[in-house]
Design an enzyme around this catalytic site. Structure first.
Site, PDB file in Angstrom:
ATOM      1  N   LYS A 140       0.867  -1.185   0.000  1.00  0.00           N
ATOM      2  CA  LYS A 140       0.000   0.000   0.000  1.00  0.00           C
ATOM      3  C   LYS A 140       0.898   1.227   0.000  1.00  0.00           C
ATOM      4  CE  LYS A 140      -4.297  -1.431   2.151  1.00  0.00           C
ATOM      5  NZ  LYS A 140      -5.169  -1.296   3.335  1.00  0.00           N
ATOM      6  N   GLU A 191       0.232  -1.470  16.568  1.00  0.00           N
ATOM      7  CA  GLU A 191      -0.040  -2.307  15.378  1.00  0.00           C
ATOM      8  C   GLU A 191       0.245  -3.782  15.688  1.00  0.00           C
ATOM      9  OE1 GLU A 191      -1.602  -1.340  12.775  1.00  0.00           O
ATOM     10  OE2 GLU A 191      -1.179   0.786  12.455  1.00  0.00           O
ATOM     11  N   LYS A 233       1.138 -10.380   8.862  1.00  0.00           N
ATOM     12  CA  LYS A 233       0.792  -9.448   7.779  1.00  0.00           C
ATOM     13  C   LYS A 233       0.998 -10.120   6.423  1.00  0.00           C
ATOM     14  CE  LYS A 233       0.138  -5.316   5.819  1.00  0.00           C
ATOM     15  NZ  LYS A 233       0.310  -3.897   5.906  1.00  0.00           N
ATOM     16  N   ARG A 247      -8.084  -8.877   3.869  1.00  0.00           N
ATOM     17  CA  ARG A 247      -7.095  -7.844   4.192  1.00  0.00           C
ATOM     18  C   ARG A 247      -7.740  -6.675   4.940  1.00  0.00           C
ATOM     19  NH1 ARG A 247      -2.075  -5.368   0.656  1.00  0.00           N
ATOM     20  NH2 ARG A 247      -1.460  -3.860   2.237  1.00  0.00           N
ATOM     21  N   HIS A 270       0.156   8.117  14.720  1.00  0.00           N
ATOM     22  CA  HIS A 270      -0.718   7.079  14.148  1.00  0.00           C
ATOM     23  C   HIS A 270      -1.006   5.952  15.154  1.00  0.00           C
ATOM     24  CE1 HIS A 270      -2.645   4.539  11.211  1.00  0.00           C
ATOM     25  NE2 HIS A 270      -1.776   3.565  11.443  1.00  0.00           N
TER      26      HIS A 270
HETATM   27  N1  GLY Z   1      -2.148  -1.384   6.990  1.00  0.00           N
HETATM   28  C1  GLY Z   1      -3.206  -2.177   6.473  1.00  0.00           C
HETATM   29  C2  GLY Z   1      -2.875  -2.894   5.222  1.00  0.00           C
HETATM   30  O1  GLY Z   1      -1.735  -2.858   4.785  1.00  0.00           O
HETATM   31  O2  GLY Z   1      -3.727  -3.482   4.616  1.00  0.00           O
END
Ligand code: GLY
Length: 368
Positions: A140, A191, A233, A247, A270
């Site tokens: 992203k 996070e 992730k 996601r 953040h």
């Molecule tokens: N930070 C959320 C994602 O990368 O989808």
């Protein structure tokens, strides 16, 4: 060094996590994207420290531009500056861009790479915990756009323009966390807690039990933390690269967080906004019967032990917050989409009325 794979067909890549690997960056990058020269985008904060180590590890020609990592710089002007510097350096489509710094530099550098000459390779070298476990992985990239809301006040809408542009490689050297201040380390931990809440109960307990080692920057603890979270992730991104399904769960707490992060008077980073967003989400989840009161207490307790805020530092009007949320990019036809925790993980909830959202805001200190 631990290596995690992100299997995405011809866009697959590795995430290297270790200690002392910034000094070897040139070799690691050269194996994946050999080139005659490399262009760096450096976080101004680490330009003369980690930035120099990273650049000196290359035997090829290098050049760099730097960026002050503040949300107000996450704009088209910064992209234009990077493109101009790349043109001045004589970059063509064969010259990779190496982004060294926190999530903001990775997002902006990644977007510049995605769009320069219709796309050049990007290597993400995160130097904050938040960027290591989240922003650098998954492709992203983007910038903020100004939005005017009730009362004529203009705030920056988070990441409203951008692209999916997977890196060719991610290199996370946990030694860079030795110079990261505790506030930013706590933000990264927000996070990590969010990742753990997506069905990784063991990790949640592990984080709770290792806070002393984490804050002491114990190398093996940090390698374990970063590689565990990066693996979570990577797994989600591999299943749903473009966020058409699971996601979206990574946005747990973020629809709330994105509404408060741009409000200047709150001065929230953040991760702090995410922490408050997680608390608002668990409140909503309890109100809708998805979790019980013990779960709410547990999450609040972990965030408090980390030293993260669980309430707004100053009162904000609930209506104003709901109106900002309606402009979030995850909102469809002004219906706010929330990701709410469950005992087993998280779920997407589309039909939540503004009243329930208002109560969630009230639970973290917003006022009518
Ligand atoms: N930070 C959320 C994602 O990368 O989808």
């Amino acid at each position: 060094m631990k290596t995690i794979s992100v299997p995405l067909g011809d866009r697959s890549y590795s995430i290297h996590v270790g200690s002392g690997i910034l000094q070897k960056l040139g070799g690691l990058v050269g194996e994946i994207v050999p080139a005659s020269k490399y262009f760096f985008v450096l976080d101004e904060n680490i330009e003369s420290s980690h930035g120099q180590i990273a650049m000196h590890s290359f035997s090829e020609d290098t050049d760099a531009c730097s960026l002050r990592a503040v949300e107000s710089n996450k704009t088209m002007d910064s992209i234009q500056d990077i493109w101009s510097a790349m043109l001045s350096y004589g970059c063509d489509r064969t010259v990779p861009l190496v982004a060294v710094g926190g999530g903001l530099v990775g997002d902006v550098g990644g977007f510049a790479a995605a769009t320069f000459m219709r796309g050049v390779s990007v290597i993400q070298v995160p130097t904050t915990l938040l960027a290591m476990v989240d922003a650098s992985i998954g492709g992203k990239t983007g910038i903020n756009l100004p939005i005017e809301h009730s009362g004529g006040q203009v705030v920056l809408g988070k990441n409203l323009a951008g692209s999916f542009w997977q890196p060719a490689l991610v290199v996370a050297d946990v030694d860079t966390l030795n110079t990261l201040d505790d506030r930013q380390l706590r933000c990264g931990l927000a996070e990590c807690v969010k990742h753990a809440m997506l069905g990784h109960e063991k990790l949640l307990t592990w984080i709770e039990q290792h806070l002393v080692e984490i804050f002491a920057r114990d190398t093996s603890t940090l390698v374990e933390l970063v590689s565990e979270c990066a693996s979570i992730k990577a797994e989600v991104v591999a299943q749903d690269e473009r966020e058409s399904g699971c996601r979206a769960l990574l946005n747990l707490g973020h629809t709330f967080a994105h509404a408060i992060e741009p409000i200047r008077e709150l001065s929230l980073c953040h991760g702090e906004a995410v922490s408050i967003g997680l608390c608002a989400s668990v409140f909503c989840a309890e109100a809708t019967g998805l979790v019980d009161a013990d779960y709410v207490d547990r999450i609040r307790g972990i965030l408090t032990n980390i030293g993260l805020p669980i309430r707004l530092p100053a009162s904000v009007n609930i209506e104003e917050l709901v109106s900002i949320m309606q402009r979030d990019k995850k909102t469809v036809d002004a219906l706010i989409r929330l990701i709410l925790p469950t005992e087993e993980g998280a779920t997407i909830v589309d039909e939540i009325d503004d009243g329930a959202i208002g109560l969630a805001w009230a639970s973290v200190g917003a006022s009518a």
